[in-house]
Design a protein around this motif. Sequence first.
Motif, PDB file in Angstrom:
ATOM      1  N   UNK C  21       0.666 -32.724  16.416  1.00 51.78           N
ATOM      2  CA  UNK C  21       0.669 -32.904  17.875  1.00 51.78           C
ATOM      3  C   UNK C  21       0.575 -34.363  18.297  1.00 51.78           C
TER       4      UNK C  21
ATOM      5  N   UNK D  19      11.723 -24.408  24.240  1.00 53.34           N
ATOM      6  CA  UNK D  19      11.100 -25.597  24.819  1.00 53.34           C
ATOM      7  C   UNK D  19       9.657 -25.661  24.340  1.00 53.34           C
ATOM      8  N   UNK D  21       5.751 -27.793  24.182  1.00 55.32           N
ATOM      9  CA  UNK D  21       4.871 -28.456  25.156  1.00 55.32           C
ATOM     10  C   UNK D  21       5.097 -29.960  25.232  1.00 55.32           C
ATOM     11  N   UNK D  22       5.574 -30.565  24.139  1.00 60.92           N
ATOM     12  CA  UNK D  22       5.824 -32.011  24.144  1.00 60.92           C
ATOM     13  C   UNK D  22       7.240 -32.326  24.613  1.00 60.92           C
ATOM     14  N   UNK D  23       7.911 -31.350  25.241  1.00 64.94           N
ATOM     15  CA  UNK D  23       9.236 -31.498  25.844  1.00 64.94           C
ATOM     16  C   UNK D  23      10.385 -31.528  24.847  1.00 64.94           C
ATOM     17  N   UNK D  24      10.064 -31.302  23.577  1.00 60.78           N
ATOM     18  CA  UNK D  24      11.063 -31.164  22.552  1.00 60.78           C
ATOM     19  C   UNK D  24      11.840 -29.858  22.779  1.00 60.78           C
ATOM     20  N   UNK D  46      17.496 -30.389  17.182  1.00 57.20           N
ATOM     21  CA  UNK D  46      16.324 -30.723  17.987  1.00 57.20           C
ATOM     22  C   UNK D  46      16.599 -31.932  18.865  1.00 57.20           C
ATOM     23  N   UNK D  64       2.636 -24.031  20.514  1.00 59.18           N
ATOM     24  CA  UNK D  64       3.377 -25.134  21.126  1.00 59.18           C
ATOM     25  C   UNK D  64       4.508 -24.690  22.048  1.00 59.18           C
ATOM     26  N   UNK D  65       4.771 -23.383  22.071  1.00 60.00           N
ATOM     27  CA  UNK D  65       5.958 -22.880  22.777  1.00 60.00           C
ATOM     28  C   UNK D  65       5.688 -22.718  24.269  1.00 60.00           C
ATOM     29  N   UNK D  66       6.618 -23.191  25.106  1.00 56.39           N
ATOM     30  CA  UNK D  66       6.560 -22.971  26.552  1.00 56.39           C
ATOM     31  C   UNK D  66       7.460 -21.801  26.940  1.00 56.39           C
ATOM     32  N   UNK D  67       8.734 -21.892  26.577  1.00 59.50           N
ATOM     33  CA  UNK D  67       9.647 -20.798  26.943  1.00 59.50           C
ATOM     34  C   UNK D  67      10.796 -20.706  25.947  1.00 59.50           C
ATOM     35  N   UNK D  68      11.402 -19.527  25.874  1.00 61.73           N
ATOM     36  CA  UNK D  68      12.520 -19.254  24.967  1.00 61.73           C
ATOM     37  C   UNK D  68      13.681 -18.765  25.816  1.00 61.73           C
ATOM     38  N   UNK D  69      14.843 -19.400  25.630  1.00 63.69           N
ATOM     39  CA  UNK D  69      16.029 -18.989  26.382  1.00 63.69           C
ATOM     40  C   UNK D  69      17.101 -18.516  25.409  1.00 63.69           C
TER      41      UNK D  69
ATOM     42  N   UNK E  24       6.681 -27.103  36.036  1.00 65.40           N
ATOM     43  CA  UNK E  24       7.955 -26.413  36.080  1.00 65.40           C
ATOM     44  C   UNK E  24       7.804 -25.138  36.934  1.00 65.40           C
ATOM     45  N   UNK E  55      19.173 -20.507  34.085  1.00 64.77           N
ATOM     46  CA  UNK E  55      18.839 -20.244  32.675  1.00 64.77           C
ATOM     47  C   UNK E  55      19.137 -18.809  32.237  1.00 64.77           C
ATOM     48  N   UNK E  57      18.211 -15.246  31.249  1.00 65.21           N
ATOM     49  CA  UNK E  57      16.959 -14.606  30.832  1.00 65.21           C
ATOM     50  C   UNK E  57      16.045 -15.607  30.131  1.00 65.21           C
ATOM     51  N   UNK E  58      14.742 -15.546  30.407  1.00 72.94           N
ATOM     52  CA  UNK E  58      13.776 -16.456  29.800  1.00 72.94           C
ATOM     53  C   UNK E  58      12.526 -15.684  29.382  1.00 72.94           C
ATOM     54  N   UNK E  59      12.025 -15.979  28.158  1.00 74.35           N
ATOM     55  CA  UNK E  59      10.725 -15.456  27.710  1.00 74.35           C
ATOM     56  C   UNK E  59       9.714 -16.584  27.866  1.00 74.35           C
ATOM     57  N   UNK E  60       8.622 -16.337  28.596  1.00 73.03           N
ATOM     58  CA  UNK E  60       7.622 -17.378  28.854  1.00 73.03           C
ATOM     59  C   UNK E  60       6.330 -17.033  28.110  1.00 73.03           C
ATOM     60  N   UNK E  61       5.768 -18.009  27.403  1.00 74.14           N
ATOM     61  CA  UNK E  61       4.483 -17.785  26.738  1.00 74.14           C
ATOM     62  C   UNK E  61       3.360 -17.884  27.773  1.00 74.14           C
ATOM     63  N   UNK E  64       1.018 -20.835  29.244  1.00 73.65           N
ATOM     64  CA  UNK E  64       1.531 -21.912  30.087  1.00 73.65           C
ATOM     65  C   UNK E  64       1.502 -21.600  31.580  1.00 73.65           C
TER      66      UNK E  64
END
Lengths: 71, 71, 71, 71, 71, 71, 71
Positions: C21, D19, D21-24, D46, D64-69, E24, E55, E57-61, E64
């Motif tokens: 991190x 996406x 958390x560190x915007x990667x 990446x 570390x995950x924010x969202x999955x598209x 966001x 976007x 469909x989106x899966x959100x953790x 966050x």
Amino acid sequence: MIMPMKMLEENLNKHVALLLKDNRVLEGVLSGYDEYMNMVLDDVQESDEEVTRKLGTVIIRGSNVVRIVPR
Amino acid sequence: MIMPMKMLEENLNKHVALLLKDNRVLEGVLSGYDEYMNMVLDDVQESDEEVTRKLGTVIIRGSNVVRIVPR
Amino acid sequence: MIMPMKMLEENLNKHVALLLKDNRVLEGVLSGYDEYMNMVLDDVQESDEEVTRKLGTVIIRGSNVVRIVPR
Amino acid sequence: MIMPMKMLEENLNKHVALLLKDNRVLEGVLSGYDEYMNMVLDDVQESDEEVTRKLGTVIIRGSNVVRIVPR
Amino acid sequence: MIMPMKMLEENLNKHVALLLKDNRVLEGVLSGYDEYMNMVLDDVQESDEEVTRKLGTVIIRGSNVVRIVPR
Amino acid sequence: MIMPMKMLEENLNKHVALLLKDNRVLEGVLSGYDEYMNMVLDDVQESDEEVTRKLGTVIIRGSNVVRIVPR
Amino acid sequence: MIMPMKMLEENLNKHVALLLKDNRVLEGVLSGYDEYMNMVLDDVQESDEEVTRKLGTVIIRGSNVVRIVPR
């Protein structure tokens, strides 16, 4: 091998210095603790970057603790 | 395969260097640990960006640990 | 479907690169891990923004890990 | 109603963009996941603010995950 | 008294706006959620300080999420 | 002695002001909560450093809450 | 030895000063708490770097607490 919790027990009623995550240092007598490293200190002197203050008894939430130094 | 906790056990009573999340480095003899990676170090020398200080025995809360390097 | 923990198992004794991190990258041979993603790496070369250093064996606390790339 | 974990299952072996958390951003084929949203991606590209790099297979720690598209 | 999870259930297949910790905002149709507040949104339009993007469909953790506003 | 959760119960259907970790303040009628301090507020007016906006009903994830003030 | 939770119990209906992680200080009468250090304070006076305000009764989420000082 000495367990960290056992080390706390050995320091009961002795002087310790606690470093917290916000860089605050609390020095005092360890009068209690629990399994989360919540602690009770007596005769506390607290220092941050700017000042030192006397606080008497303080209850510290364990999640803020970085390290404990027996004095 | 060596479990991380087993690796800690193999380093009992040996020199290790701990890196903490606030970039503090603690070098000393590993005299104890538990399943949360709480640790007891003896003969500790602590370094941050500015200074090095001798601390003797230190109890470290595991949630602050980044990595442990056997010396 | 391959479980992430199974993927770690398949990389035992192989070269991996760990991103932490704090943006530190540790490259080395994965010699152990547990269910929290605590890991043991051997022959580690660590890089941050400024320098690269050789560390030998390193125990990493899983809560600091962002991603693992098999090499 | 579709459970988030079921939605991950439906995207197995398909292209997704993660996406962190560190915007990667990691784009690749979802080849595995577990209940913590730890994931395995294949053929990963990446991107961060500065560069894009090809990484092959990557294991991502779910915290570390924010969202999955899905792509 | 309405439980927060019951309130999510009542908004299934309806428009909601999610605010995430990184500021966001995701607007879309809530098609699923679980007890961690992981969510699936459809027809998502995402906005940050700079741009708005579509976007799908989106899966959100859930970790966050700050707040959910039914539209 | 009044338990914090009991205090929430006593404020059901009453006006409260929630302070969140990002300094956002939400004022509205408390219509629900659970053991994680997830909450449902009705007739919400939200204020941050810049603006005040009317939001209607809002579901708040408890992990963002700092303090609750009954009005 | 005094357990931290027992120390809270001894301060029921007495004046305490709470320091929160965002440097907010809440002074008031401790009228309740639970095992997460969620607390209820009455007759609260809150201070941050800029101002002091009177808040009456306040429910505090324990995860924000740094230390508690009995007055």
